[in-house]
Motif scaffolding. Structure first.
Motif, PDB file in Angstrom:
ATOM      1  N   ASP A  34     -43.643  -6.524  42.408  1.00  0.00           N
ATOM      2  CA  ASP A  34     -43.587  -5.143  41.960  1.00  0.00           C
ATOM      3  C   ASP A  34     -42.843  -5.113  40.637  1.00  0.00           C
ATOM      4  N   ALA A  35     -43.317  -4.321  39.696  1.00  0.00           N
ATOM      5  CA  ALA A  35     -42.660  -4.164  38.396  1.00  0.00           C
ATOM      6  C   ALA A  35     -41.692  -2.986  38.497  1.00  0.00           C
ATOM      7  N   LEU A  36     -40.405  -3.271  38.389  1.00  0.00           N
ATOM      8  CA  LEU A  36     -39.382  -2.229  38.467  1.00  0.00           C
ATOM      9  C   LEU A  36     -38.899  -1.896  37.060  1.00  0.00           C
ATOM     10  N   PRO A  37     -38.962  -0.618  36.670  1.00  0.00           N
ATOM     11  CA  PRO A  37     -38.568  -0.250  35.317  1.00  0.00           C
ATOM     12  C   PRO A  37     -37.055  -0.412  35.103  1.00  0.00           C
ATOM     13  N   THR A  38     -36.692  -0.934  33.945  1.00  0.00           N
ATOM     14  CA  THR A  38     -35.284  -1.072  33.568  1.00  0.00           C
ATOM     15  C   THR A  38     -34.995  -0.303  32.279  1.00  0.00           C
ATOM     16  N   ASP A  39     -35.830   0.682  31.985  1.00  0.00           N
ATOM     17  CA  ASP A  39     -35.670   1.475  30.767  1.00  0.00           C
ATOM     18  C   ASP A  39     -34.341   2.232  30.785  1.00  0.00           C
ATOM     19  N   THR A  40     -33.803   2.379  29.628  1.00  0.00           N
ATOM     20  CA  THR A  40     -32.610   3.213  29.450  1.00  0.00           C
ATOM     21  C   THR A  40     -32.897   4.198  28.318  1.00  0.00           C
ATOM     22  N   ILE A  41     -31.958   5.075  28.089  1.00  0.00           N
ATOM     23  CA  ILE A  41     -32.173   6.029  26.992  1.00  0.00           C
ATOM     24  C   ILE A  41     -32.132   5.335  25.636  1.00  0.00           C
ATOM     25  N   ALA A  42     -31.675   4.082  25.600  1.00  0.00           N
ATOM     26  CA  ALA A  42     -31.639   3.318  24.352  1.00  0.00           C
ATOM     27  C   ALA A  42     -32.897   2.454  24.172  1.00  0.00           C
ATOM     28  N   SER A  44     -36.691   1.303  23.383  1.00  0.00           N
ATOM     29  CA  SER A  44     -37.753   1.739  22.479  1.00  0.00           C
ATOM     30  C   SER A  44     -39.122   1.356  23.032  1.00  0.00           C
ATOM     31  N   ALA A  45     -39.114   0.691  24.195  1.00  0.00           N
ATOM     32  CA  ALA A  45     -40.352   0.300  24.875  1.00  0.00           C
ATOM     33  C   ALA A  45     -40.050   0.192  26.369  1.00  0.00           C
ATOM     34  N   HIS A  46     -41.084   0.212  27.180  1.00  0.00           N
ATOM     35  CA  HIS A  46     -40.871   0.033  28.610  1.00  0.00           C
ATOM     36  C   HIS A  46     -40.448  -1.395  28.884  1.00  0.00           C
ATOM     37  N   ASN A  47     -39.492  -1.553  29.775  1.00  0.00           N
ATOM     38  CA  ASN A  47     -39.003  -2.859  30.188  1.00  0.00           C
ATOM     39  C   ASN A  47     -39.026  -2.921  31.707  1.00  0.00           C
ATOM     40  N   PHE A  48     -39.280  -4.105  32.247  1.00  0.00           N
ATOM     41  CA  PHE A  48     -39.402  -4.254  33.693  1.00  0.00           C
ATOM     42  C   PHE A  48     -38.688  -5.502  34.175  1.00  0.00           C
ATOM     43  N   THR A  49     -38.377  -5.509  35.454  1.00  0.00           N
ATOM     44  CA  THR A  49     -37.873  -6.691  36.128  1.00  0.00           C
ATOM     45  C   THR A  49     -38.647  -6.842  37.435  1.00  0.00           C
ATOM     46  N   ALA A  50     -38.635  -8.029  37.965  1.00  0.00           N
ATOM     47  CA  ALA A  50     -39.375  -8.283  39.202  1.00  0.00           C
ATOM     48  C   ALA A  50     -38.662  -7.671  40.399  1.00  0.00           C
ATOM     49  N   GLY A  51     -39.440  -7.009  41.227  1.00  0.00           N
ATOM     50  CA  GLY A  51     -38.937  -6.469  42.481  1.00  0.00           C
ATOM     51  C   GLY A  51     -39.370  -7.378  43.619  1.00  0.00           C
ATOM     52  N   LEU A  52     -39.851  -6.791  44.687  1.00  0.00           N
ATOM     53  CA  LEU A  52     -40.318  -7.554  45.832  1.00  0.00           C
ATOM     54  C   LEU A  52     -41.695  -8.148  45.562  1.00  0.00           C
ATOM     55  N   GLU A  53     -42.004  -9.256  46.232  1.00  0.00           N
ATOM     56  CA  GLU A  53     -43.362  -9.793  46.155  1.00  0.00           C
ATOM     57  C   GLU A  53     -44.312  -8.742  46.713  1.00  0.00           C
ATOM     58  N   ASN A  54     -45.466  -8.603  46.081  1.00  0.00           N
ATOM     59  CA  ASN A  54     -46.481  -7.641  46.508  1.00  0.00           C
ATOM     60  C   ASN A  54     -47.827  -8.366  46.522  1.00  0.00           C
ATOM     61  N   ASN A  55     -47.934  -9.365  47.380  1.00  0.00           N
ATOM     62  CA  ASN A  55     -49.089 -10.252  47.405  1.00  0.00           C
ATOM     63  C   ASN A  55     -50.236  -9.659  48.210  1.00  0.00           C
ATOM     64  N   SER A  56     -51.424 -10.192  47.980  1.00  0.00           N
ATOM     65  CA  SER A  56     -52.590  -9.719  48.719  1.00  0.00           C
ATOM     66  C   SER A  56     -53.655 -10.809  48.752  1.00  0.00           C
ATOM     67  N   CYS A  57     -54.616 -10.618  49.623  1.00  0.00           N
ATOM     68  CA  CYS A  57     -55.726 -11.559  49.720  1.00  0.00           C
ATOM     69  C   CYS A  57     -56.981 -10.782  50.093  1.00  0.00           C
ATOM     70  N   SER A  58     -58.090 -11.136  49.484  1.00  0.00           N
ATOM     71  CA  SER A  58     -59.387 -10.537  49.795  1.00  0.00           C
ATOM     72  C   SER A  58     -60.394 -11.672  49.966  1.00  0.00           C
TER      73      SER A  58
END
Length: 137
Positions: A34-42, A44-58
Motif C-alpha cells: 500500500d502506498a501511504l502518503p507522507t506529504d507535508t505542507i512543505a 512540492s510533490a506527492h511522496n509515499f512510503t510503503a505500508g502493508l503488503e497488498n498482494n493478489s493473485c488471479s
C-alpha cells in the motif's frame, strides 16, 4: 532485441499444495505494498512510503470437475486462506527459476459457472492479501 525471453511451457502452479498446472490457462501474482502518503505542507510533490503488503493473485483455469482438479480444489477454499506457488519451469528453484509463493491469501469466491456456447469453460480464481516470498535456491 531483448537479452532474455521467456515463454511459459513447463510452468508449475499449485493451489493448496495441489498441482493444477495442466489446467492453468494464465496466472498473475502481484507483489505490492500500500502506498501511504507522507506529504507535508512543505512538500512540492506527492511522496509515499510503503505500508502493508497488498498482494493478489488471479488464475484462469480450464473448468474440470474431476477430483484433484480446479473445481474440487477451489470450491472448498471459498472464505478461507490458502497458499499458491508459481514457478517458471518444473526444475529446482534457482536464480533463473524462482518459486513465487503467496501464503495466507484469502479466497473470497469465484464464478461457479461461466461459459458460452461452443467455448471451453473456464474458472477465474482470484485471491487477496497474504505474504509474498520468492525462493531462488
Amino acid at each position: 532485441m531483448p537479452t532474455a525471453v521467456f515463454v511459459p511451457k513447463t510452468s508449475v502452479l499449485t493451489v493448496n499444495a495441489i498441482d493444477l498446472s495442466d489446467q492453468t490457462v494464465s496466472a498473475t501474482m502481484r507483489f505490492e505494498y500500500d502506498a501511504l502518503p507522507t506529504d507535508t505542507i512543505a512538500s512540492s510533490a506527492h511522496n509515499f512510503t510503503a505500508g502493508l503488503e497488498n498482494n493478489s493473485c488471479s488464475i484462469t483455469f480450464l473448468a474440470s470437475y474431476a477430483s484433484s482438479e480446479p473445481w474440487a480444489t477451489l470450491s472448498s477454499l471459498i472464505g478461507t486462506t490458502t497458499t499458491i506457488t508459481i514457478k517458471p519451469t518444473s526444475g529446482s528453484a534457482s536464480a533463473t527459476n524462482p518459486t513465487h509463493t503467496l501464503t495466507g491469501t484469502f479466497c473470497p469466491g469465484f464464478d461457479v459457472y461461466s461459459g458460452s456456447a461452443g467455448e471451453l469453460m473456464q474458472i477465474v480464481f482470484e485471491t487477496q492479501g497474504g505474504t509474498y516470498t520468492s525462493v531462488t535456491a
